[in-house]
Design an enzyme around this catalytic site. Structure first.
Site, PDB file in Angstrom:
ATOM      1  N   CYS A 166       0.847  -1.183   0.000  1.00  0.00           N
ATOM      2  CA  CYS A 166       0.000   0.000   0.000  1.00  0.00           C
ATOM      3  C   CYS A 166       0.880   1.230   0.000  1.00  0.00           C
ATOM      4  CB  CYS A 166      -0.880   0.008   1.239  1.00  0.00           C
ATOM      5  SG  CYS A 166       0.108   0.005   2.734  1.00  0.00           S
ATOM      6  N   ASP A 188     -20.452   0.619 -32.428  1.00  0.00           N
ATOM      7  CA  ASP A 188     -20.611   2.046 -32.271  1.00  0.00           C
ATOM      8  C   ASP A 188     -20.478   2.668 -33.655  1.00  0.00           C
ATOM      9  OD1 ASP A 188     -20.796   4.472 -30.780  1.00  0.00           O
ATOM     10  OD2 ASP A 188     -18.682   4.787 -31.234  1.00  0.00           O
TER      11      ASP A 188
END
Lengths: 863, 144
Positions: free
Chosen positions: A15, A537
């Protein structure tokens, strides 16, 4: 006493606060002037005074903070180190290389061992340090790169494997001849040996008798006991050396409580060999029991030879499965001409940095990615995109490392190097994908996990069955039982199960990359093959995505002469140069292409949603929408009809008004890609429903759809609604392939079962799509689906073969056919079948290398 | 049935049971993890024809760092899979690959190679009263 900078790889950071901990620890360490730790890259950049601290200390600091530094070690040979008075200078020289933690030289072995930080130290650095200390390396240091080490290990493995096979094969020929003499010596029938009745024996018996007759014809008398001892002797090196890996593997497996291929071969041949040894050394034991003291040395050597041969062929075939990726990786240029300090210097491609000016001469490879600053040329990008026609490059255009410059000379500024380049990303992406598996393999994996122990259990069971129910007398049954035990172990082939999916994915994704199709994982491949509906698309996918002026229709002057389109364009573009509307860009581009010089504009005003106005050349010029023109009741005349006609053809008409008089209609449209129509025809032929999605008005979208042959249109969908639309269709039980651009359509691509990002060009940039098409050619969608289906078909066949083989042949090996036909399989035949089985799976996967999409053949036929 | 047949049948049955038990159900010696200064439970595992050690004991709630060193090129050990933790990690040969995760619930979690030939077991014990080592994960809550 100087400042040194080093980048250390840090392991174990989970982290951002871990990164902070490491950074704190390093910054506080003696001699460190600054330290920055990047959690994302797992690297720490440290600036330190090398008079006060060193790399080893820095690593200690990192360790003390609870994390680890990557450490690697290399040992290499040195020439004439025996005679050196002291190794201290060598050790010091090596230790002074930045990134080296420890260096120890050993005079007795003439070697040096260096611990270093991987990625910081190169082999060349170490070699240089050795030379600087006045020594010489015995051979180039190669272990820095684990990939290189793997390659060396593999090629060494193949070499020894070849020799092991050669020995086993030669001995097999000798053992076969010997065993035929033994076999022919005994009368057939009840007192005959079992070898005469197994499937191989039936074939060989006539040969054996001919051989026996030839030998006695020569007047030679053979003592068969000595023949057996001779066979035992020649078989021994095969067992000890050629078959070593099987026994080692068996042993290591036993210790780890795992059983694999090696266990099967090891136990199988081991049993046959020990049995034969007993029959050779103590034949009386068998004879007293009324049993032929048969030996199976030829089976032992033949099994070892055939399995080794299978592995060799498999290794070579598997080498070919990753050929595509190697070819891609080999595209990298080795050197570059770089302008430094105003001079052109040749440097290794690794030394090119972002911002460098690189010169590429005709016929040379472009070394890294960049933007052309000078010169003009055409670049062949086929190796990356599959586009066969070289692409023209002028200043401002992007060039991609690995492509081939053709005729001109260009200079470009480097934007990306190394792994960041398009080529680097492609290679990485394909490699990652190749390491994945398709979900279909799950079952095979589950079976493979319990396969070997179950086969061993089956082998024991068939031994017991033969012993209890086999031909009498009991001693005879023992021979049959032993042979069945060995044959079952040998014929079982867990490898085919394990290889079925990975090899096909390796070849399939590699082949796809050659067509400019990057498939992210085996799972994406499987979903693509199973997809049922294609969602396309419109903008940027079916069309080019860049609006272009297609028509300029002008009115007539009051005197009847037509108004010049060039004038209209000049006025319109002059006003539009202040606008940022996409349609304005199209008009400006048209003016630029026609080389119309623009005039200054005064009193410019943008009329929200209606158009723009400005004064140019003392005329009031307005460029407005058709609707606005009608609202203002401007006299359109025949242009009104023209504008309506153009609108129905999926073009956006804009009206140019000069001093309140309508002068012209300019039609702007997003042109359809030339390949789109063919692509859609092909997709239709695949039997997949095709739906077009567009944010445009229904009329415009339908016009485009009609032109390319799509019936299903969903228009007026906001970009943000596309993902919802996909979800809605999925709820109807449809498996959706969504094709769109990777940025605007990203949520829809992610929502679809398979997202295909089209035409991202060379910026692959690790998008979230499952499939990335490097080129904006819709036909690649068809190719991708076809290839995915072919690959899945190959996988399915591989699995059917692998399962079918084992399910069918293991019972036969156990003797299932004996009660019906009296057939018994020979262990030698079993090993041949086993070797062939796993090889055939790899070969079947390799057929994907020849995959060609059907449209290329159609084009070839059509032309 | 002759006595020899009875003996062989009995021995065979025992052998079958033993083979299945030994390869599919039994476990080797367990190795407990050693916590580092950072509170991470670290274990090095050598991958060569199997996992050594093949049974690893850790505590729940603390991060686990397994370092796999793959000392061979054999295809079987190319990947290591911890299904319950969603880990499917490639192990390049002759390199140490780190696998990290935090087991929250005590229990037994098997791990295996990509082809399910090699097996290992991760035994997660309840956090217990062993004193948690100081953790740098200040903001992550040292609940264990």
């Amino acid at each position: 006493m100087s400042k040194t900078r080093i980048v250390l790889p840090i392991e174990g950071m989970t982290c951002a606060s871990c990164a902070a901990t490491v950074q704190e620890a390093l910054t506080g360490a003696a001699g460190v002037s600054s330290a920055g730790v990047n959690f994302a890259t797992n690297k720490a950049a440290i600036e330190y005074d090398d008079g006060h601290t060193n790399v080893a200390e820095l690593i200690k600091t990192v360790r003390a903070a609870g994390y680890n530094c990557g450490k690697a070690s290399v040992t290499f040979g040195l020439t004439d180190l025996h005679y050196a008075p002291s190794v201290a200078p060598l050790e010091q020289s090596l230790a002074s290389v930045p990134g080296v933690i420890r260096a120890v030289a050993n005079q007795a072995t003439e070697t040096a061992t260096v611990d270093y930080v991987p990625g910081v130290v190169t082999a060349a650095d170490l070699e240089q340090a050795v030379t600087a200390a006045g020594f010489e390396v015995a051979e180039p240091i190669a272990a820095e790169d684990p990939i290189e080490r793997e390659r060396i290990a593999r090629s060494r493995e193949i070499r020894t494997l070849t020799w092991k096979f050669v020995l086993a094969a030669v001995v097999t020929v000798v053992a076969m001849l010997g065993s035929m003499l033994l076999m022919a010596d005994r009368p057939m029938g009840d007192n005959g040996t079992m070898k005469q009745v197994d499937l191989l024996g039936r074939l060989l018996m006539p040969v054996a008798i001919a051989l026996r007759d030839w030998v006695s014809g020569q007047g030679w008398v053979l003592d068969l006991d000595w023949v057996k001892w001779g066979l035992a002797l020649v078989t021994l090196p095969v067992v000890i050396w050629s078959g070593q890996q099987f026994y080692k593997g068996t042993w290591s497996g036993l210790r780890h409580r795992t059983a694999d291929m090696n266990t099967l071969i090891g136990v199988g041949t081991g049993t046959a060999f020990l049995y034969s040894l007993v029959a050779t050394a103590a034949p009386g034991f068998f004879l007293r029991a009324g049993l032929p003291a048969d030996v199976y040395y030829e089976a032992v050597t033949a099994i070892i030879a055939l399995v080794l041969l299978g592995r060799l062929l498999e290794a070579r075939a598997k080498g070919r499965t990753s050929e595509a990726i190697r070819r891609l990786a080999a595209l990298r240029a080795k050197a570059a001409h770089v302008v430094r300090d105003g001079h052109e210097t040749d440097v290794a491609v690794e030394e090119v940095v972002v911002g460098d000016l690189v010169i590429v001469k005709p016929g040379e490879k472009i070394p890294v990615d960049g933007v052309v600053t000078d010169g003009a040329s055409a670049v062949n990008e086929s190796m990356l995109t599959g586009e066969p026609i070289p692409v023209a490059k002028k200043p401002g255009d992007e060039v991609v490392g690995g492509t081939l410059n053709t005729t001109g000379s260009i200079t470009f500024r480097t934007t990306r190097v190394g792994k960041e380049t398009a080529l680097g990303q492609i290679v990485q992406l394909v490699e990652d994908a190749q390491a994945t598996k398709a979900p279909i393999q799950k079952l095979a994996d589950r079976v493979a996990g319990v396969f070997v122990p179950i086969v061993i259990a089956l082998a024991i069971a068939s031994f017991v069955a033969w012993f209890d129910f086999g031909p009498s007398p009991e001693a005879r049954a023992l021979v049959y039982a032993t042979v069945a035990f060995v044959t079952v172990l040998i014929i079982a082939c867990p490898c085919a199960l394990g290889l079925a999916t990975p090899t096909a994915i390796l070849v399939g994704t590699g082949r796809a990359a050659e067509y400019g199709i990057l498939i992210r994982s085996g799972e994406a491949l499987e979903r693509l093959a199973n997809a049922k509906t294609v969602l396309l698309d419109k903008t940027g996918t079916i069309t080019e995505g860049s609006p272009t002026v297609t028509h300029i229709v002008t009115a007539k002057k009051p005197d009847g002469t037509p108004i010049s389109p060039a004038d209209v364009l000049k006025w319109a573009a002059s006003v539009e140069q202040r606008s940022e509307h996409p349609l304005a860009q199209a008009i400006l581009k048209a003016a630029q292409d026609k080389q119309v010089s623009l005039l200054p504009v005064e009193k410019f005003a943008a009329m929200e949603g209606r158009g723009v106005r400005g004064t140019v050349d003392r005329r009031i010029i307005e460029v407005v929408s058709l609707r606005h023109a009608r609202e203002r009741s401007l006299e359109l005349g025949s242009l009104g009809a023209d504008a309506d006609r153009l609108a129905a053809q999926a073009r956006s008409p804009v009206i140019v008004v000069v001093n309140n008089t309508v002068y012209a209609v300019i039609a702007i449209s997003d042109p359809i890609k030339p390949t789109s129509k063919t692509a859609i025809a092909q997709l239709t032929r695949l039997g997949m429903p095709i739906v077009m999605v567009s944010g445009d008005s229904r009329k415009g979208a339908e016009a485009v759809a009609a032109e390319v042959g799509i019936e299903d249109v969903i228009a007026e969908v906001l970009p943000s609604q596309k993902a919802d639309l996909v979800r809605k269709l999925q709820r109807q039980g449809k498996h959706i392939v969504m094709v769109g651009d990777g940025i605007n359509d990203a949520p829809a691509l992610a929502q679809a079962d398979v997202g295909i990002a089209i035409g991202t060009g060379t910026d692959i940039a690790m998008e979230a799509s499952d499939v990335t098409l490097i080129r904006g050619d819709l036909r690649a969608v068809f190719t991708a689906i076809e290839l995915a289906r072919r690959t899945m078909r190959t996988i399915r066949w591989n699995l059917i073969w692998a399962f079918g083989y084992n399910v069918l042949l293991i019972p036969i090996a156990a003797g299932a056919l004996y009660p019906i036909t009296g057939w018994v399989l020979s262990p030698v035949l079993a090993s041949a079948a086993m070797a062939w089985s796993s090889l055939s799976v790899v070969l079947n996967s390799l057929t994907l290398r020849r995959f060609q999409p059907r449209w290329t053949t159609l084009v070839a036929e059509g032309s | 049935m002759t006595s020899a047949q009875i003996a062989v049948t009995a021995l065979g049955a025992v052998a079958i049971v033993w083979v299945l038990w030994y390869f599919l159900y039994s476990r080797g010696n367990a190795v407990a993890s050693t916590p580092t200064a950072g509170g991470v439970q670290e274990v090095r595992v050598t991958v060569k024809g199997g996992y050594t050690p093949d049974t690893i004991v850790v505590r729940a709630g603390q991060p686990v760092r397994l370092q796999f060193y793959r000392d061979e090129t054999a295809d079987c050990s190319e990947r290591v899979v911890f299904e319950e933790f969603g880990i499917d990690q490639q192990l390049p040969p002759f390199q140490t690959t780190t696998v990290e995760f935090t087991p929250e619930k005590p229990g037994e979690y098997p791990f295996r190679c990509g082809m399910s030939m090699l097996k290992g077991l991760l035994v997660v014990e309840p956090a217990g009263e062993r004193r948690a080592a100081p953790s740098p994960h200040k903001f992550h809550g040292v609940a264990a």
